[in-house]
Write a protein that holds these residues in place. Sequence first.
Motif, PDB file in Angstrom:
ATOM      1  N   THR A 278       0.838  -1.204   0.000  1.00  0.00           N
ATOM      2  CA  THR A 278       0.000   0.000   0.000  1.00  0.00           C
ATOM      3  C   THR A 278       0.870   1.250   0.000  1.00  0.00           C
ATOM      4  OG1 THR A 278      -1.840  -1.086   1.121  1.00  0.00           O
ATOM      5  CG2 THR A 278      -1.689   1.301   1.333  1.00  0.00           C
ATOM      6  N   VAL A 279       1.963   1.221   0.721  1.00  0.00           N
ATOM      7  CA  VAL A 279       2.871   2.363   0.786  1.00  0.00           C
ATOM      8  C   VAL A 279       3.538   2.589  -0.571  1.00  0.00           C
ATOM      9  CG1 VAL A 279       4.946   3.270   1.904  1.00  0.00           C
ATOM     10  CG2 VAL A 279       3.262   1.974   3.249  1.00  0.00           C
ATOM     11  N   VAL A 280       3.955   1.510  -1.215  1.00  0.00           N
ATOM     12  CA  VAL A 280       4.571   1.631  -2.541  1.00  0.00           C
ATOM     13  C   VAL A 280       3.576   2.228  -3.533  1.00  0.00           C
ATOM     14  CG1 VAL A 280       5.533   0.328  -4.481  1.00  0.00           C
ATOM     15  CG2 VAL A 280       6.196  -0.256  -2.136  1.00  0.00           C
ATOM     16  N   ARG A 281       2.335   1.769  -3.494  1.00  0.00           N
ATOM     17  CA  ARG A 281       1.316   2.294  -4.420  1.00  0.00           C
ATOM     18  C   ARG A 281       1.015   3.764  -4.136  1.00  0.00           C
ATOM     19  NH1 ARG A 281      -0.371  -3.004  -3.301  1.00  0.00           N
ATOM     20  NH2 ARG A 281      -0.427  -4.328  -5.182  1.00  0.00           N
ATOM     21  N   ALA A 282       1.009   4.136  -2.847  1.00  0.00           N
ATOM     22  CA  ALA A 282       0.778   5.538  -2.508  1.00  0.00           C
ATOM     23  C   ALA A 282       1.918   6.416  -3.014  1.00  0.00           C
ATOM     24  CB  ALA A 282       0.619   5.688  -0.997  1.00  0.00           C
ATOM     25  N   ALA A 283       3.152   5.926  -2.924  1.00  0.00           N
ATOM     26  CA  ALA A 283       4.295   6.695  -3.420  1.00  0.00           C
ATOM     27  C   ALA A 283       4.219   6.857  -4.936  1.00  0.00           C
ATOM     28  CB  ALA A 283       5.600   6.004  -3.019  1.00  0.00           C
ATOM     29  N   ALA A 284       3.795   5.791  -5.628  1.00  0.00           N
ATOM     30  CA  ALA A 284       3.635   5.880  -7.082  1.00  0.00           C
ATOM     31  C   ALA A 284       2.547   6.881  -7.445  1.00  0.00           C
ATOM     32  CB  ALA A 284       3.308   4.500  -7.644  1.00  0.00           C
ATOM     33  N   ILE A 378      -4.483   5.075  20.044  1.00  0.00           N
ATOM     34  CA  ILE A 378      -3.353   5.652  20.771  1.00  0.00           C
ATOM     35  C   ILE A 378      -2.773   6.835  19.993  1.00  0.00           C
ATOM     36  CG2 ILE A 378      -0.983   5.221  21.527  1.00  0.00           C
ATOM     37  CD1 ILE A 378      -1.845   2.373  22.216  1.00  0.00           C
ATOM     38  N   VAL A 379      -2.569   6.647  18.692  1.00  0.00           N
ATOM     39  CA  VAL A 379      -2.009   7.726  17.875  1.00  0.00           C
ATOM     40  C   VAL A 379      -2.937   8.939  17.871  1.00  0.00           C
ATOM     41  CG1 VAL A 379      -1.354   8.393  15.520  1.00  0.00           C
ATOM     42  CG2 VAL A 379      -0.697   6.154  16.414  1.00  0.00           C
ATOM     43  N   ALA A 380      -4.228   8.698  17.674  1.00  0.00           N
ATOM     44  CA  ALA A 380      -5.179   9.804  17.580  1.00  0.00           C
ATOM     45  C   ALA A 380      -5.325  10.539  18.908  1.00  0.00           C
ATOM     46  CB  ALA A 380      -6.538   9.276  17.119  1.00  0.00           C
ATOM     47  N   SER A 381      -5.428   9.803  20.000  1.00  0.00           N
ATOM     48  CA  SER A 381      -5.716  10.429  21.290  1.00  0.00           C
ATOM     49  C   SER A 381      -4.517  11.139  21.897  1.00  0.00           C
ATOM     50  CB  SER A 381      -6.243   9.380  22.276  1.00  0.00           C
ATOM     51  OG  SER A 381      -5.269   8.395  22.521  1.00  0.00           O
ATOM     52  N   THR A 382      -3.305  10.755  21.496  1.00  0.00           N
ATOM     53  CA  THR A 382      -2.108  11.407  22.039  1.00  0.00           C
ATOM     54  C   THR A 382      -1.542  12.472  21.107  1.00  0.00           C
ATOM     55  OG1 THR A 382      -0.617   9.730  21.104  1.00  0.00           O
ATOM     56  CG2 THR A 382      -1.475   9.320  23.331  1.00  0.00           C
ATOM     57  N   GLY A 383      -2.126  12.638  19.936  1.00  0.00           N
ATOM     58  CA  GLY A 383      -1.608  13.628  18.994  1.00  0.00           C
ATOM     59  C   GLY A 383      -0.260  13.248  18.413  1.00  0.00           C
ATOM     60  N   ALA A 384      -0.021  11.925  18.254  1.00  0.00           N
ATOM     61  CA  ALA A 384       1.276  11.462  17.752  1.00  0.00           C
ATOM     62  C   ALA A 384       1.417  11.624  16.250  1.00  0.00           C
ATOM     63  CB  ALA A 384       1.479   9.990  18.124  1.00  0.00           C
ATOM     64  N   GLY A 385       0.293  11.764  15.527  1.00  0.00           N
ATOM     65  CA  GLY A 385       0.392  11.879  14.077  1.00  0.00           C
ATOM     66  C   GLY A 385      -0.934  11.718  13.399  1.00  0.00           C
ATOM     67  N   THR A 386      -0.882  11.190  12.197  1.00  0.00           N
ATOM     68  CA  THR A 386      -2.052  11.052  11.336  1.00  0.00           C
ATOM     69  C   THR A 386      -2.372   9.582  11.126  1.00  0.00           C
ATOM     70  OG1 THR A 386      -1.606  13.127  10.177  1.00  0.00           O
ATOM     71  CG2 THR A 386      -2.983  11.524   9.034  1.00  0.00           C
ATOM     72  N   VAL A 387      -3.650   9.235  11.221  1.00  0.00           N
ATOM     73  CA  VAL A 387      -4.099   7.863  11.042  1.00  0.00           C
ATOM     74  C   VAL A 387      -4.780   7.725   9.686  1.00  0.00           C
ATOM     75  CG1 VAL A 387      -5.561   6.019  11.955  1.00  0.00           C
ATOM     76  CG2 VAL A 387      -4.409   7.584  13.522  1.00  0.00           C
ATOM     77  N   VAL A 388      -4.394   6.697   8.946  1.00  0.00           N
ATOM     78  CA  VAL A 388      -4.969   6.402   7.632  1.00  0.00           C
ATOM     79  C   VAL A 388      -5.508   4.980   7.660  1.00  0.00           C
ATOM     80  CG1 VAL A 388      -4.468   6.164   5.165  1.00  0.00           C
ATOM     81  CG2 VAL A 388      -3.336   7.953   6.509  1.00  0.00           C
ATOM     82  N   LEU A 389      -6.632   4.763   7.007  1.00  0.00           N
ATOM     83  CA  LEU A 389      -7.196   3.418   6.969  1.00  0.00           C
ATOM     84  C   LEU A 389      -6.214   2.435   6.350  1.00  0.00           C
ATOM     85  CD1 LEU A 389     -10.877   4.066   5.787  1.00  0.00           C
ATOM     86  CD2 LEU A 389     -10.104   3.483   8.081  1.00  0.00           C
ATOM     87  N   PRO A 390      -5.989   1.289   6.967  1.00  0.00           N
ATOM     88  CA  PRO A 390      -5.085   0.296   6.392  1.00  0.00           C
ATOM     89  C   PRO A 390      -5.522  -0.115   4.991  1.00  0.00           C
ATOM     90  CG  PRO A 390      -5.666  -0.299   8.642  1.00  0.00           C
ATOM     91  CD  PRO A 390      -6.562   0.848   8.250  1.00  0.00           C
ATOM     92  N   GLY A 391      -4.562  -0.248   4.091  1.00  0.00           N
ATOM     93  CA  GLY A 391      -4.852  -0.713   2.746  1.00  0.00           C
ATOM     94  C   GLY A 391      -5.362   0.344   1.785  1.00  0.00           C
ATOM     95  N   ASP A 392      -5.528   1.588   2.243  1.00  0.00           N
ATOM     96  CA  ASP A 392      -6.088   2.642   1.398  1.00  0.00           C
ATOM     97  C   ASP A 392      -4.968   3.512   0.839  1.00  0.00           C
ATOM     98  OD1 ASP A 392      -7.534   4.731   0.234  1.00  0.00           O
ATOM     99  OD2 ASP A 392      -9.135   4.610   1.736  1.00  0.00           O
ATOM    100  N   ALA A 393      -4.421   3.117  -0.315  1.00  0.00           N
ATOM    101  CA  ALA A 393      -3.304   3.840  -0.908  1.00  0.00           C
ATOM    102  C   ALA A 393      -3.704   5.240  -1.343  1.00  0.00           C
ATOM    103  CB  ALA A 393      -2.749   3.057  -2.095  1.00  0.00           C
ATOM    104  N   ALA A 394      -4.945   5.395  -1.827  1.00  0.00           N
ATOM    105  CA  ALA A 394      -5.392   6.709  -2.283  1.00  0.00           C
ATOM    106  C   ALA A 394      -5.476   7.689  -1.112  1.00  0.00           C
ATOM    107  CB  ALA A 394      -6.755   6.585  -2.974  1.00  0.00           C
ATOM    108  N   MET A 395      -6.007   7.225   0.027  1.00  0.00           N
ATOM    109  CA  MET A 395      -6.093   8.100   1.191  1.00  0.00           C
ATOM    110  C   MET A 395      -4.703   8.478   1.691  1.00  0.00           C
ATOM    111  SD  MET A 395      -7.933   7.433   4.882  1.00  0.00           S
ATOM    112  CE  MET A 395      -9.579   7.614   4.180  1.00  0.00           C
TER     113      MET A 395
END
Length: 492
Positions: A278-284, A378-395
């Motif tokens: 998914t990460v490779v497809r998002a980079a492409a 954990i990521v969302a509630s602590t402000g550690a970063g951005t959460v993206v749905l697993p497997g969603d390269a477009a998002m």
Amino acid sequence: MRTTSAARRRLLLVTHHYYPERGAPQRRWDALTPRLIDAGVDVSVLAPPPHYPAGRLFEDRAEYQPGRLSRGRHGERIVRTTFREHSSRLRSRSLDQAVVAWSSICLGLRIFRHPSLRPDVVVGTVPGIPSMFAAWVLARATRAKFVVEMRDAWPDLIEPAGLFRAGRTTKARVLGLARTFVHRAVSRLQARADSVVTTTETFAEVLQGRGVDDVAVVRNGTSYTPDAADLASSGLAVPTSPADPTGPAPDGGPHLLRDRPLRVAYAGTVGRAQDLGTVVRAAAEMRRRGRAVDVRIVGPGAEVESLQRLAAELGAPVTFGGPVPAEEVHALYRWADTVLVSLRDWQPLEWTVPSKLYEVMASGRLVTACVAGEAAEIVASTGAGTVVLPGDAAMLADVWSGWVRDGALPEVSPAAAAWVAANADDDELGRRYVQLVDHLMEPEQHAASAGHLAAAADGTGCPTCEIKAVPEPPERAAPSIGAVRPSGESVA
């Protein structure tokens, strides 16, 4: 019934992964062992010689011979088992795990039934799955308490991971029956264990819902401590010089992207569960949109070659490298604008939290979290970063494109590192494990409280042994959230 004193508490760990190998299971027990020993627990280990992940012996040393007893670097007693060289194929690795488990039983029965070494507690840690069966045999043979440690959501991962996949051929039907047998056997061992240790609150709740009463939560920990350069490159101090090609962008540190690609790093296991395709497809997709991104994936795993082929086929701006030594992780994180934590869209993975997440949060770097369930919360509630749905390269491409377009990254809340310090500290986690051992050794003090570990997991705690669950992260909005999947939503 054997009596015991705090001075002679003996713990036998049966594991497929141990130091000097590197990885999350190895790191966990390399941190727990010295803390158990300092608390007066005599620790013995049954483990194969170091051969992960290549499947071949690291080096031919005398202490790695099967049956050889040696002392580990913390003073623990280590007995090395037989192992089978293996490839990256599932069948080959499974055979190796079976060989190690059988050798563990044979050596364990020969060595640890001696009165001077007989354990009070036997811990079988997963992965691999056969280790827990070997631990059960040894616990029963030595009349010891039996603890199952589940680092991942087994047996639920068997089906989505494609283990023993069923089909219409005779071989496939046999594999289907094997999958059913293993699933039932693992579930039965969990129910019969004197205690089950999980690394997340969510999986503890799942097991309790299945009737497993004695569940303790001891998270994975991290020893990552930001150094001065980490603090500088995270925007909490003076940024590095603009002349430094690996440093953050000039005139504003890492929060302003100026005339260079967005830098994305991933360091860890490169396997099916991480879904890095998914990460490779998002980079492409980023390249197709004209958005500059530089993705670096470093680490070992069975999926490296297939991901390299995919990146070449799509023309994705992704580079690959081998495992990064611990001392170089700091430099990699300083180079990155954001660090990836990724899991596949499998429901059992919603009950897990990658140990890598704690390290990234401790570093102060912005997390790109392609996860769901407890890890996403954990990521969302602590402000550690951005959460993206697993497997969603477009998002994922949308989120990164937005940062490049705006020339800015979301701020990371100091609450993220503070949460790790409070909940994934090695000293605190070691203390919890010592309390678990004490609880198992003093059953008469807990006879009236059969569900005291369950109470610990839900936050009320046990007043006698003081085992407490890791508190839930505080309820607060994250500064930037692409999307968060509710932890109970099915991904089937």
